[in-house]
Design an enzyme around this catalytic site. Structure first.
Site, PDB file in Angstrom:
ATOM      1  CD  GLU A 188      61.115 -14.079  -8.434  1.00 18.65           C
ATOM      2  OE1 GLU A 188      61.306 -15.146  -7.786  1.00 18.65           O
ATOM      3  OE2 GLU A 188      60.343 -14.111  -9.166  1.00 18.65           O
TER       4      GLU A 188
ATOM      5  CG  PHE B 239      47.363  -9.892  -7.957  1.00 15.35           C
ATOM      6  CD1 PHE B 239      48.715  -9.346  -8.545  1.00 15.35           C
ATOM      7  CD2 PHE B 239      46.592 -10.393  -9.020  1.00 15.35           C
ATOM      8  CE1 PHE B 239      48.653  -9.364  -9.857  1.00 15.35           C
ATOM      9  CE2 PHE B 239      46.837 -10.300 -10.359  1.00 15.35           C
ATOM     10  CZ  PHE B 239      48.177  -9.857 -10.903  1.00 15.35           C
TER      11      PHE B 239
ATOM     12  CG  HIS C 256      56.227 -15.472  -7.912  1.00 15.53           C
ATOM     13  ND1 HIS C 256      55.398 -16.354  -7.078  1.00 15.53           N
ATOM     14  CD2 HIS C 256      55.481 -14.667  -8.726  1.00 15.53           C
ATOM     15  CE1 HIS C 256      53.978 -16.122  -7.686  1.00 15.53           C
ATOM     16  NE2 HIS C 256      54.248 -14.955  -8.590  1.00 15.53           N
TER      17      HIS C 256
ATOM     18  CE  LYS D  12      54.328 -18.802 -10.296  1.00 19.56           C
ATOM     19  NZ  LYS D  12      55.348 -18.989  -9.444  1.00 19.56           N
TER      20      LYS D  12
ATOM     21  CG  HIS E 187      50.843 -18.131 -11.523  1.00 19.90           C
ATOM     22  ND1 HIS E 187      50.569 -18.889 -10.217  1.00 19.90           N
ATOM     23  CD2 HIS E 187      50.976 -16.844 -11.081  1.00 19.90           C
ATOM     24  CE1 HIS E 187      50.877 -17.758  -9.304  1.00 19.90           C
ATOM     25  NE2 HIS E 187      51.168 -16.710  -9.939  1.00 19.90           N
TER      26      HIS E 187
ATOM     27  CB  CYS F  90      50.088 -15.833  -5.873  1.00 22.80           C
ATOM     28  SG  CYS F  90      48.913 -15.722  -7.341  1.00 22.80           S
TER      29      CYS F  90
END
Length: 423
Positions: free
Chosen positions: A321, A406, A310, A342, A347, A170
């Site tokens: 975050e 990830f 993010h 998002k 996403h 990502c």
């Protein structure tokens, strides 16, 4: 010799309910959400049945029948988006040195939709253990190798220089642009067409995220299902899309009178070497990426006017975050607007980092910070200024955009007006 400075001179975006830069920016500033129940296939067997789909007609956007047959949907999005970026830049491909023009495209999952569909065909819907390859499309190999994305974009824009695909989950969208900028800085290219694409809305993707419960089960309220930083958040909403940029060396861009959106002033990436899907709550790896990106930009934390987060909408990501921003920006984190797009467009995995760069440079262009939609319930663990619900006018000369993926990938990019960095 000092490293060359790199600027963005062209932007292209294909996003849910926002095909083209103008429509994309209109969606964000209105705070509209493009999330809905999945229509691409029957999602009833799955835990999470919502997504942010694009109403995309490749023929209407200039792709011919052979291109449509040859390319997976993600490649189609990338080519259409790259053409918009080149047109926006005013760069004449015929007048550029093709060997000094390169392409870098990010993607997390490659041609997922094409591979998923072709497996259903050759296996007769999964009935056959021994599949029949006679039923495949003739360009199935292009679906298998993500490098075909870079090749398709290079052919579309006439680039014969470095061509690369970056796949870091990502963070691919940030990392692809960061890699392209480095190629210009070191002198390997003068112009790079760089960005990312992903079209992952398929049964296999839903099954993968269902297995780890990363996506939201809020199927009865798809419009408000993506809730980054909200106390009621329970997972992200899958999306699709592409954003592509034209990057140039600063003096070259100025000499041809190009419009400069922003300078890529700093970039850094780190890995937490901790867990395939888990994050440490203290956010130390993202904080380190932010620190190094600011150091490369020769800017301190107080220079950051806006953080494009993010903000995936999972419990652990948003806590991680928030901690990273506090650790890296100090007290300035509490004075800085932070938002997650998002909340509106979902996403799109590897593509989202580039789409968020597009949102960042448009925030600089218009001095407007896009909101975090669906943020109604404060979470005590997420206590920064997340610009809830409504876009905000705000002087924006330097933007920090960050990504988390990830595998432990953490990336940060600093975008600044060239004159501010010089000062």
């Amino acid at each position: 010799m000092s490293a060359r400075r790199v600027v963005i001179t062209g932007v292209g975006v294909t996003a849910p309910d926002g095909i083209g830069v103008k429509n994309f920016w209109s969606l964000l500033t209105a705070g509209r959400t493009a999330t809905r129940g999945i229509t691409f296939f029957d999602p009833s067997p799955f835990r999470s049945r919502v997504a942010a789909e694009i109403d995309f007609d490749p023929e209407a956007h200039g792709l011919g029948p052979q291109e449509i047959r040859r390319m997976d949907r993600a490649a189609q999005l990338a080519v259409v988006t790259a053409r918009e970026a080149v047109a926006d830049s005013g760069l004449d491909p015929a007048g550029a040195d093709p060997y000094r023009t390169g392409v870098t495209i990010g993607s997390a999952v490659g041609a997922t939709m094409g591979l998923d569909e072709e497996y259903r065909v050759v296996s007769d819907g999964g009935r056959l253990w021994q599949v029949d390859p006679a039923y495949t499309v003739p360009h199935l190999y292009n679906y298998l190798v993500p490098s075909s994305f870079a090749a398709e974009v290079a052919w579309a824009v006439g680039a014969e220089g470095p061509a690369t695909v970056v796949s870091t989950g990502c963070t691919s969208g940030i990392d692809a642009v960061g890699h392209a900028a480095e190629l210009i800085r070191e002198g390997s290219a003068d112009v790079m067409v760089a960005g990312a694409t992903d079209a992952p809305i398929s049964p296999i993707t839903l099954a993968c995220f269902d297995a780890i419960k990363a996506t939201t089960p809020r199927n009865d309220d798809a419009e408000h299902a993506s809730r980054p930083f909200d106390g009621t958040r329970n997972g992200f909403v899958l999306g699709e899309g592409s954003a592509v940029f034209v990057l140039e060396e600063l003096e070259g861009a100025r000499s041809r009178g190009a419009h400069i959106y922003a300078e890529i002033a700093g970039y850094a990436s780190r890995c937490n070497a901790f867990h395939m899907t888990g994050l440490r709550p203290d956010g130390v790896e993202m904080a380190e990426a932010i620190r190094v990106a600011l150091q490369e930009a020769r800017l301190d934390a107080e220079a950051v006017d806006y953080v494009n987060a993010h903000g995936s909408g999972t419990k652990q990501n948003d806590r991680h975050e928030t901690a990273a921003l506090k650790k890296s920006l100090g007290e300035h984190a509490y004075r800085t607007p932070v938002s997650s797009i998002k909340s509106m467009i979902g996403h799109s995995l590897g593509a989202i980092g580039s789409i968020e760069i597009a949102a960042s440079v448009l925030a600089m262009e218009h001095h407007v910070v896009p909101p975090t939609a669906n943020l109604h319930t404060p979470d005590p663990e997420c206590d920064l200024d997340y610009v809830p619900l409504t876009a905000r006018e705000h002087r924006t000369d330097t933007v920090l955009t960050v990504g988390s993926g990830f595998g432990g990938f953490q990336s940060a990019m600093v975008l600044a007006r060239p004159e501010r960095r010089a000062a």
